[in-house]
Design an enzyme around this catalytic site. Structure first.
Site, short mmCIF file in Angstrom:
data_model
loop_
_atom_site.label_atom_id
_atom_site.label_comp_id
_atom_site.label_asym_id
_atom_site.label_seq_id
_atom_site.Cartn_x
_atom_site.Cartn_y
_atom_site.Cartn_z
N ASN A 9 0.87 -1.17 0.00
CA ASN A 9 0.00 0.00 0.00
C ASN A 9 0.91 1.22 0.00
O ASN A 9 1.47 1.57 1.04
CB ASN A 9 -0.89 -0.04 1.26
CG ASN A 9 -1.75 1.21 1.39
OD1 ASN A 9 -1.77 2.05 0.50
ND2 ASN A 9 -2.43 1.34 2.52
N LYS A 11 0.23 4.27 -0.24
CA LYS A 11 -0.29 5.48 0.40
C LYS A 11 0.16 6.71 -0.39
O LYS A 11 0.06 6.73 -1.61
CB LYS A 11 0.17 5.54 1.86
CG LYS A 11 -0.18 4.28 2.65
CD LYS A 11 0.12 4.40 4.12
CE LYS A 11 -0.22 3.10 4.82
NZ LYS A 11 -0.08 3.17 6.27
N HIS A 95 -9.42 0.90 5.11
CA HIS A 95 -8.15 1.16 5.78
C HIS A 95 -8.39 2.14 6.94
O HIS A 95 -9.22 3.03 6.84
CB HIS A 95 -7.14 1.75 4.78
CG HIS A 95 -5.75 1.75 5.32
ND1 HIS A 95 -5.32 2.71 6.21
CD2 HIS A 95 -4.73 0.90 5.14
CE1 HIS A 95 -4.06 2.44 6.54
NE2 HIS A 95 -3.67 1.35 5.91
N GLU A 97 -6.84 4.59 7.81
CA GLU A 97 -6.64 5.98 7.42
C GLU A 97 -7.86 6.54 6.68
O GLU A 97 -8.08 7.75 6.70
CB GLU A 97 -5.35 6.12 6.60
CG GLU A 97 -4.13 5.98 7.50
CD GLU A 97 -2.86 5.49 6.82
OE1 GLU A 97 -2.81 5.42 5.59
OE2 GLU A 97 -1.91 5.14 7.57
N GLU A 178 -4.94 -4.97 10.72
CA GLU A 178 -4.01 -3.85 10.88
C GLU A 178 -4.35 -3.09 12.15
O GLU A 178 -5.19 -2.18 12.13
CB GLU A 178 -4.12 -2.91 9.68
CG GLU A 178 -3.72 -3.52 8.36
CD GLU A 178 -3.17 -2.48 7.39
OE1 GLU A 178 -2.17 -2.78 6.74
OE2 GLU A 178 -3.70 -1.36 7.31
N GLY A 184 2.49 2.72 10.77
CA GLY A 184 3.38 3.86 10.60
C GLY A 184 4.11 4.29 11.85
O GLY A 184 4.71 5.36 11.90
N SER A 223 3.67 -1.61 10.38
CA SER A 223 5.12 -1.52 10.60
C SER A 223 5.88 -2.80 10.21
O SER A 223 6.87 -3.15 10.85
CB SER A 223 5.42 -1.12 12.05
OG SER A 223 4.91 0.18 12.31
#
Ligand code: 13P
Length: 254
Positions: A9, A11, A95, A97, A178, A184, A223
């Site tokens: 991904n 991003k 996701h 985010e 996740e 991150g 991560s």
């Protein structure tokens, strides 16, 4: 036997045509003898560029999101029909985010609702992706406060159940666990714990869809990097990884 899947991904890590083309070619080269399936999800504007860069290789194309309507007055949204037409096989849905649940970030808390995808819109997107012939990679995971309150199992099960509501056949669907706090942050989930949650997800899917659950690939994300990937892939229940930052460069993803 479930074939492992490594999905990148990107991003907003590769943000120019030149970067996307270079890294996609580098990853395709590194993946030429890969036994696992490899998927790249670049930013929308570069789907065609990456598609061209991976042509004739064993790397596949995915998108980072999709809207649930196919056509209409929906400024800035991306239709599942467009993704299919551009050669996408996969699409990331739900996701953290895009659910407005950030692990880290510079976006102010009070602005996060602009990203707020709900369990209901995640489900609409899953249904519309399936209808268009795209394979959804559905992301689920708890925040740090939910984990501290011991609610991770409940949250993850609920997200899985809601995302799969009204789905007739789960063939092709991938789920990625996740945990938001691991995204991150460099603070990855203990592989035993990731394995336990992934087993819990599979049990939930079995409850809903029976033995078909055995065929579904369930990934870990948060991560993941070249230093820790092996510890996740050694686990029985973990069928691959959804990688963010470390997937953007051929050097690390390769
Ligand atoms: P990082 O690998 O950068 O933590 O991101 C994980 C992720 O969110 C993949 O979708």
């Amino acid at each position: 036997m479930r074939r492992h899947l490594m999905a990148g991904n990107w991003k907003l890590y590769n943000v120019t045509a030149e970067e996307c083309e270079r890294e996609a070619k580098g990853i395709a080269e590194a993946a030429k003898d890969a036994v696992c399936e490899v998927v790249l999800c670049p930013p929308f504007p570069f789907l065609s560029i990456v598609k061209k860069a991976i042509e004739g290789t064993n790397v596949k194309l995915g998108a980072q999101g999709v809207f649930w309507e196919e056509r209409g007055g929906f400024t800035s949204q991306v239709s599942p029909l467009s993704l299919k037409d551009l050669g996408c096989e996969y699409v990331i849905i739900g996701h953290s985010e895009t659910r407005g649940r950030f692990g880290v970030g510079s976006v102010k808390e009070e602005l996060l609702f602009y990203f707020s995808e709900s369990d209901e819109t995640v489900n609409l997107k899953v249904l519309s992706a399936l209808k268009a012939g795209l394979k959804p990679i559905i992301c689920v995971g708890e925040t740090i406060s939910e984990r501290k309150a011991g609610k991770q199992d409940e949250i993850v099960s609920y997200q899985v159940e809601r995302a799969l509501a009204n789905v007739g056949d789960i063939e092709g669907i991938v789920i990625a666990y996740e945990p938001v706090w691991a995204i991150g942050t460099g603070e990855f989930c203990d592989p035993d714990e990731a394995n336990r949650i992934i087993r819990l997800i599979r049990n939930k899917v079995r409850e809903l869809f029976g033995d078909k659950a055995e065929e579904m690939r369930i990934l870990y994300g948060g991560s993941v990097d070249p230093g820790n990937i092996k510890s996740f892939m050694e686990k029985e229940e973990i069928d691959g990884a959804l990688v963010g930052r470390a997937s953007a460069k051929a050097e690390s993803f390769g």
